[in-house]
Design a protein around this motif. Structure first.
Motif, short mmCIF file in Angstrom:
data_model
loop_
_atom_site.label_atom_id
_atom_site.label_comp_id
_atom_site.label_asym_id
_atom_site.label_seq_id
_atom_site.Cartn_x
_atom_site.Cartn_y
_atom_site.Cartn_z
N THR A 178 0.84 -1.20 0.00
CA THR A 178 0.00 0.00 0.00
C THR A 178 0.87 1.25 0.00
N LEU A 179 0.45 2.23 -0.77
CA LEU A 179 1.22 3.46 -0.89
C LEU A 179 1.28 4.20 0.44
N ARG A 180 0.21 4.14 1.21
CA ARG A 180 0.19 4.83 2.50
C ARG A 180 1.28 4.27 3.43
N TRP A 181 1.41 2.94 3.48
CA TRP A 181 2.42 2.34 4.36
C TRP A 181 3.82 2.74 3.91
N LEU A 182 4.04 2.77 2.60
CA LEU A 182 5.35 3.17 2.08
C LEU A 182 5.67 4.61 2.45
N ILE A 183 4.66 5.49 2.39
CA ILE A 183 4.86 6.89 2.75
C ILE A 183 5.19 7.02 4.23
N LEU A 184 4.41 6.31 5.07
CA LEU A 184 4.61 6.40 6.52
C LEU A 184 6.00 5.93 6.93
N HIS A 185 6.57 5.00 6.17
CA HIS A 185 7.87 4.44 6.54
C HIS A 185 9.02 5.01 5.69
N GLY A 186 8.71 6.04 4.90
CA GLY A 186 9.76 6.71 4.17
C GLY A 186 10.46 5.88 3.12
N ARG A 187 9.77 4.93 2.53
CA ARG A 187 10.37 4.04 1.52
C ARG A 187 10.28 4.71 0.15
N MET A 188 11.14 5.71 -0.08
CA MET A 188 11.01 6.54 -1.27
C MET A 188 11.30 5.78 -2.56
N SER A 203 23.04 11.84 -0.57
CA SER A 203 21.97 12.82 -0.37
C SER A 203 20.79 12.22 0.35
N LEU A 204 20.56 10.93 0.15
CA LEU A 204 19.44 10.28 0.84
C LEU A 204 19.67 10.27 2.35
N SER A 205 20.93 10.07 2.76
CA SER A 205 21.22 10.02 4.20
C SER A 205 20.99 11.37 4.87
N GLN A 206 21.10 12.45 4.09
CA GLN A 206 20.88 13.78 4.65
C GLN A 206 19.42 14.13 4.78
N ASP A 207 18.55 13.44 4.01
CA ASP A 207 17.12 13.76 4.01
C ASP A 207 16.32 12.65 4.66
N ALA A 208 16.83 12.09 5.72
CA ALA A 208 16.11 11.00 6.39
C ALA A 208 14.80 11.51 6.94
N PRO A 209 13.73 10.67 6.97
CA PRO A 209 12.44 11.10 7.49
C PRO A 209 12.54 11.52 8.95
N THR A 210 11.85 12.59 9.26
CA THR A 210 11.81 13.08 10.64
C THR A 210 10.44 12.79 11.23
N PRO A 211 10.33 11.81 12.10
CA PRO A 211 9.02 11.45 12.63
C PRO A 211 8.48 12.51 13.57
N THR A 212 7.19 12.66 13.57
CA THR A 212 6.52 13.56 14.50
C THR A 212 6.00 12.75 15.68
N LEU A 213 5.51 13.44 16.69
CA LEU A 213 5.03 12.79 17.89
C LEU A 213 3.65 12.19 17.64
#
Length: 478
Positions: free
Chosen positions: A194-204, A255-265
């Motif tokens: 599912t696209l939503r799960w991929l987005i939530l886990h930052g699987r670009m 560049s990918l390592s510099q733009d790692a996903p930043t999780p919110t609370l």
């Protein structure tokens, strides 16, 4: 004859003329000893005789009758017990590892375990197979009219499948039911995460591959699709639980390592939090009871379909198909008249049907016109309770704030599965007192009518997002 007398091991019965009676579950031997009639009972020394071919039913094949009769309920209860465990564990697993692998593995396990259960050498092995099938059994939330119709037609097809295999061993019926999982072999190739799960886990990288595949299938320029997604992600960034960096062209590893996903609370709540606020606790307990009673009544109607006027196949078909018009009732009532009014109307329909059926079985034998009337009103009860369940799926998430919605709906559904576990044992009461299950389920339905009154109406009202919003919501409605 001689073997029976020897088994009695009593000279008094040997000396006197004995009469032997072959009852349903035992052998009864009587003799007149010193003017007094003495009776002794023996188990069936030479096994049981069945009116039909023994392997047609698992009940006769594994002799789940007489003193083993209560074991019949374990087959169904073990399945629902597995579902309770699966419902508690698999969502967390799918959150961590993805929907696709859990879906594929679950369906593949159902296919393999279903085939294995068809060749079970004994009942304990069959119970174990049913338990594990319950764990991996996928259960989608049945919201609204369209999904309910798929469920209904699935039951109708099941009745037709069972009828077409009525002269075959129960093992072939089990294989036929299991065969619906064969498409999992195609899903391995064609089903994507599912696209939503991929987005939530930052699987670009996976998101990009997913969108490119969609563009290719729909014959759309993939660059345009990627740009549209990037724009959507930019405009709705605040709605996502983490900040994602998405570029149309793939980035280098550096560049990918510099733009790692930043999780919110993320605010989460436990099951105990549902009971800490008085008004929420009342609603939660009320909702749990409604799920319990609804599941027991719905499952109980299906399990007692063999006691109706027609054959078990026709009865099952009628109870299933009757949900088609009830689905239309649900579809038009839920937003026009509100959730509580819809629940009340459907529960009244179910209660009325159960009451009449129970009264018929108490006051008369379940034969002739009485059996026909019992069948008709059972269908009315099935119509009401089917859509009562659909309304519960729709209404339950609205009772809880957003941060507690998953635990509220999940716990309610788990309580419903516990009701399914208990129902087969309640139906066994009907072997001795035919109307006993009906009385119990009718009383539970009447109590449900009262419980509905304590719940709030959520129609056309903004739903609370947090526990504090919920407290304010209750203060405004009190």
């Amino acid at each position: 004859m001689s073997e029976i007398i020897t088994a009695i091991d009593d000279d008094s019965f040997t000396i006197n003329n004995s009469n032997i009676y072959y009852d349903k579950c035992n052998i009864r031997v009587t003799a007149n000893i010193s003017g007094v009639t003495e009776t002794k009972q023996l188990p069936c020394l030479f096994g049981y005789s069945f009116a039909e071919r023994k392997d047609l039913s698992i009940i006769s094949d594994m002799e789940l009758i007489c003193e083993k009769g209560p074991l019949r309920a374990l087959g169904m209860s073990s399945f629902f017990l597995g579902q309770v465990i699966g419902a508690a564990s698999l969502p967390a697993v799918s959150d961590r590892y993805g929907r696709r692998p859990v879906h594929l593995i679950s369906h593949f396990c159902i296919l393999v375990l279903g085939i294995c259960s068809s060749f079970s050498p004994n009942y304990p092995v069959f119970l174990v197979m049913r338990f594990f099938i319950g764990i991996v059994h996928s259960h989608r939330k049945l919201f609204g009219f369209i999904t309910n119709q798929f469920r209904v037609w699935g039951m109708v097809i099941l009745a037709g499948l069972a009828y077409s295999l009525r002269d075959q061993s129960w093992r072939w019926v089990q294989l036929g039911v299991t065969s619906v999982c064969l498409p999992v072999l195609a899903e391995v190739v064609f089903l994507d995460e599912t696209l939503r799960w991929l987005i939530l886990h930052g699987r670009m990288d996976d998101i990009r591959k997913h969108l490119e595949k969609v563009a290719r299938v729909n014959r759309v320029d993939k660059t345009h699709v990627l740009e549209v997604f990037s724009n959507i992600q930019e405009h709705h960034r605040s709605l996502l639980p983490m900040t994602l960096s998405f570029e149309v062209e793939p980035k280098t590893p550096a560049s990918l390592s510099q733009d790692a996903p930043t999780p919110t609370l993320n605010v989460t709540h436990s099951l105990a939090d549902l009971l800490k606020v008085k008004r929420l606790a009342i609603n939660t307990i009320a909702m749990w009871y409604m799920w319990l009673s609804c599941s027991m009544i719905l499952f109980g109607i299906y399990l007692t379909s063999d006691t109706l006027a027609a054959s078990i196949y026709v009865n099952f078909f009628m109870v299933a198909i009757i949900s088609c018009p009830s689905g239309i009732i649900f579809y038009f009532m839920i937003d026009r008249y509100g959730r509580k009014s819809t629940l009340m109307a459907l529960c009244l329909l179910a209660t009325g049907g159960l009451t009449v059926v129970t009264a018929i079985r108490i006051l008369s034998a379940n034969e002739g016109n009485a059996a026909i009337a019992s069948t008709v009103f059972s269908c009315f009860g099935a119509m009401g309770i089917h859509e009562f369940m659909s309304t519960l799926f729709f209404y339950t998430p609205e009772i809880f704030p957003t941060t507690m919605r998953n635990v509220g709906l999940g716990s309610s559904a788990a309580i419903g599965r516990i009701g399914c576990i208990l129902t087969p044992f309640i139906i066994l009461m009907g072997d001795n007192i035919i109307w006993a299950p009906g009385v119990l389920l009718t009383v539970m339905s009447v109590i449900t009518l009262v419980v509905i009154q304590v719940l709030p109406e959520t129609k056309a009202r903004e739903l609370p997002q947090t526990l504090e919003d919920l407290k304010d919501w209750y203060r405004m409605t009190s």
